[in-house]
Design an enzyme around this catalytic site. Sequence first.
Site, PDB file in Angstrom:
ATOM      1  N   GLU A  84     -30.523  48.814 -43.039  1.00  0.00           N
ATOM      2  CA  GLU A  84     -30.246  49.352 -44.376  1.00  0.00           C
ATOM      3  C   GLU A  84     -30.481  48.285 -45.455  1.00  0.00           C
ATOM      4  O   GLU A  84     -31.002  48.575 -46.531  1.00  0.00           O
ATOM      5  CB  GLU A  84     -28.797  49.854 -44.447  1.00  0.00           C
ATOM      6  CG  GLU A  84     -28.556  51.173 -43.721  1.00  0.00           C
ATOM      7  CD  GLU A  84     -29.043  52.371 -44.533  1.00  0.00           C
ATOM      8  OE1 GLU A  84     -29.673  52.187 -45.587  1.00  0.00           O
ATOM      9  OE2 GLU A  84     -28.784  53.517 -44.103  1.00  0.00           O
ATOM     10  N   TYR A  90      -9.912  43.849 -55.903  1.00  0.00           N
ATOM     11  CA  TYR A  90      -8.910  44.294 -56.875  1.00  0.00           C
ATOM     12  C   TYR A  90      -7.979  43.153 -57.272  1.00  0.00           C
ATOM     13  O   TYR A  90      -7.198  43.291 -58.200  1.00  0.00           O
ATOM     14  CB  TYR A  90      -8.130  45.483 -56.303  1.00  0.00           C
ATOM     15  CG  TYR A  90      -9.019  46.680 -56.033  1.00  0.00           C
ATOM     16  CD1 TYR A  90      -9.431  47.515 -57.075  1.00  0.00           C
ATOM     17  CD2 TYR A  90      -9.511  46.945 -54.754  1.00  0.00           C
ATOM     18  CE1 TYR A  90     -10.281  48.582 -56.840  1.00  0.00           C
ATOM     19  CE2 TYR A  90     -10.356  48.022 -54.510  1.00  0.00           C
ATOM     20  CZ  TYR A  90     -10.738  48.837 -55.556  1.00  0.00           C
ATOM     21  OH  TYR A  90     -11.588  49.887 -55.331  1.00  0.00           O
ATOM     22  N   LYS A  95     -23.057  50.251 -46.132  1.00  0.00           N
ATOM     23  CA  LYS A  95     -21.782  50.872 -46.498  1.00  0.00           C
ATOM     24  C   LYS A  95     -21.391  51.836 -45.379  1.00  0.00           C
ATOM     25  O   LYS A  95     -22.163  52.716 -45.005  1.00  0.00           O
ATOM     26  CB  LYS A  95     -21.909  51.612 -47.823  1.00  0.00           C
ATOM     27  CG  LYS A  95     -20.612  52.316 -48.208  1.00  0.00           C
ATOM     28  CD  LYS A  95     -20.676  52.893 -49.608  1.00  0.00           C
ATOM     29  CE  LYS A  95     -19.407  53.664 -49.936  1.00  0.00           C
ATOM     30  NZ  LYS A  95     -19.424  54.223 -51.292  1.00  0.00           N
ATOM     31  N   LYS A 151     -19.907  46.677 -47.240  1.00  0.00           N
ATOM     32  CA  LYS A 151     -18.660  47.312 -47.620  1.00  0.00           C
ATOM     33  C   LYS A 151     -18.166  48.229 -46.507  1.00  0.00           C
ATOM     34  O   LYS A 151     -18.960  49.010 -45.983  1.00  0.00           O
ATOM     35  CB  LYS A 151     -18.913  48.143 -48.882  1.00  0.00           C
ATOM     36  CG  LYS A 151     -17.743  48.969 -49.332  1.00  0.00           C
ATOM     37  CD  LYS A 151     -18.144  49.787 -50.517  1.00  0.00           C
ATOM     38  CE  LYS A 151     -16.943  50.597 -50.959  1.00  0.00           C
ATOM     39  NZ  LYS A 151     -17.229  51.428 -52.091  1.00  0.00           N
TER      40      LYS A 151
END
Length: 326
Positions: free
Chosen positions: A237, A317, A200, A252
């Site tokens: 990560e 979305y 992220k 992201k």
Amino acid sequence: MHTTPFIRPRRLRTTAALRDMVTETRIHPKQLILPAFIRDGIREKNPISSMPGQYQHTEESLRLLARECVAAGIGGIDLFGVPLDEDKDADGSVGWDPDGILNRGLAAIRDEVGDDLVVIADTCLDEFTDHGHCGTLADDGRVDNDATLELYAKMAVAQARAGAHVVSPSGMMDGQVRVIREALDATGFDDVSILAYSAKYASAFFGPFREAVGSGLQGDRKTYQQDPANRREGMRETLLDIDEGADMVMVKPAGYYLDVLADVAAMSPVPVAAYQVSGEYAMIEAAAANGWLDRDRVIRESVTGIIRAGADLVLTYWALDPALYA
Ligand code: PBG
């Protein structure tokens, strides 16, 4: 000199039926997850101006939305909570209060849909802290990694208790996945999965989301989220999160991080999600509202690109938007 090719890739593009048959990437509703917001203290759902078509929901409108998700056959819903300003504090304690807005929202959705939809909780404190950071602060004002871990553990357990099938730590504290796994296992929630926000980035594309959650953040998150310039670090990560017990991992934002996504997808033994974030949504909606882009085609292309790069799951979305399935 004029030559006649005998290998013609265009042959497979001749008709729509042929193109459809050989297409390499399809968008399936079950691989889509809708991020959604519930806000405390409102009577009607409240439009988010920077994200046209998205709302801060009441419990009632959230229940309707969850039913729409089931009817549309999408995979899941990822819930964020927006508390009353007066409920925010330095630790974000309303985040693990069973009566806090996010936990009430999770319980309402779960009550509404049972196991027909995957109910995912955002496990991060930024919506609940009065300073807007994703964790508690040390005396020198920096985000205190290790002190935050125990707060995430409490929050994840409260979310599991409220009915979340999946918790999703998004705060980028080192060690967060392990601590959450241990806490869930110790409280009998060994079946609750962890969707880890692994790679992220400290992205300006989160801008509209800050309005969506009423964030009071001053400054930035560069001491905990990744530098957008770092590709290799996205692998590090992700490997750490898998090692700590992540059931699914995430990259992201999505659209500007397809290289990171492709790297992660190539090596991950667990499902890979990508989050098409608020700024990616807002840009396309704004351009389309001006008549500058063909909205439906661009939406479809943007999500297709993310899946083509290797995402098994996409948080978007537009998950309920007919444009994706046209
Ligand atoms: C933090 C969080 C953020 C988003 C999801 N979770 C904002 C941030 O990290 O600053 C952004 C999502 C979006 O932009 O759509 N808990």
